[in-house]
Design an enzyme around this catalytic site. Structure first.
Site, PDB file in Angstrom:
ATOM      1  N   CYS A  65       0.828  -1.211   0.000  1.00 31.10           N
ATOM      2  CA  CYS A  65       0.000   0.000   0.000  1.00 31.10           C
ATOM      3  C   CYS A  65       0.866   1.267   0.000  1.00 31.10           C
ATOM      4  O   CYS A  65       1.562   1.548   0.980  1.00 31.10           O
ATOM      5  CB  CYS A  65      -0.923  -0.042   1.220  1.00 31.10           C
ATOM      6  SG  CYS A  65      -1.816   1.480   1.549  1.00 31.10           S
ATOM      7  N   CYS A  68       0.015   3.744   2.789  1.00 32.13           N
ATOM      8  CA  CYS A  68       0.483   3.190   4.076  1.00 32.13           C
ATOM      9  C   CYS A  68       1.970   3.489   4.267  1.00 32.13           C
ATOM     10  O   CYS A  68       2.408   3.851   5.367  1.00 32.13           O
ATOM     11  CB  CYS A  68       0.267   1.679   4.130  1.00 32.13           C
ATOM     12  SG  CYS A  68      -1.458   1.149   4.039  1.00 32.13           S
TER      13      CYS A  68
END
Length: 140
Positions: A65, A68
């Site tokens: 991600c 993230c």
């Protein structure tokens, strides 16, 4: 007394509320109870941290991600400003799919704030360290 889980040996420590800011050490292993960075949460330690008296802010994330990865240093910085009032932890949703499923994580990064084992707030999307700290403090 506030129950605090040791990030090293995972034992439960009882610390007077007024002493949380005095850099307390674990009564079992002697390690620092607050280290200024998030603890890694797994199936083996998640429930202990979530059910402790100390509020727990969890970053649900995944290695693939992009947002993230962008938020990771911000979450780390937020740990330095929020401890010892809040424990911060990171849970890899790919490695711990059962826990991610239990909390119905549909998008990442998602942060959930727990107090006494109960979810009290949830926020999805990347945030800055200041936004994370402000969001968590406003929910407590």
């Amino acid at each position: 007394m506030t129950t605090v889980i040791c990030p090293n040996c995972k034992s439960t420590n009882r610390v007077p509320q007024e002493r949380l800011g005095d850099n307390p050490n674990c009564g079992r292993c002697g390690g620092a109870l607050f280290q200024g960075h998030p603890v890694t949460l797994t199936a083996a330690n998640f429930d202990r941290h979530a059910n402790a008296d100390l509020p727990l802010l969890v970053d649900f994330w995944a290695e693939w991600c992009g947002p993230c990865k962008m938020m990771a240093p911000q979450f780390e910085a937020a740990a330095r400003s929020l401890e010892p009032r809040v424990r911060l932890g990171k849970l890899n949703t790919e490695a711990e799919q059962q826990i991610a499923g239990r909390y119905e994580i549909r998008g990442i990064p998602t942060m959930i704030l727990f107090k006494g084992g109960k979810e009290i707030a949830r926020q999805s999307g990347a945030m800055s360290a200041a936004q994370i700290a402000q969001w968590a403090q406003s929910r407590l």
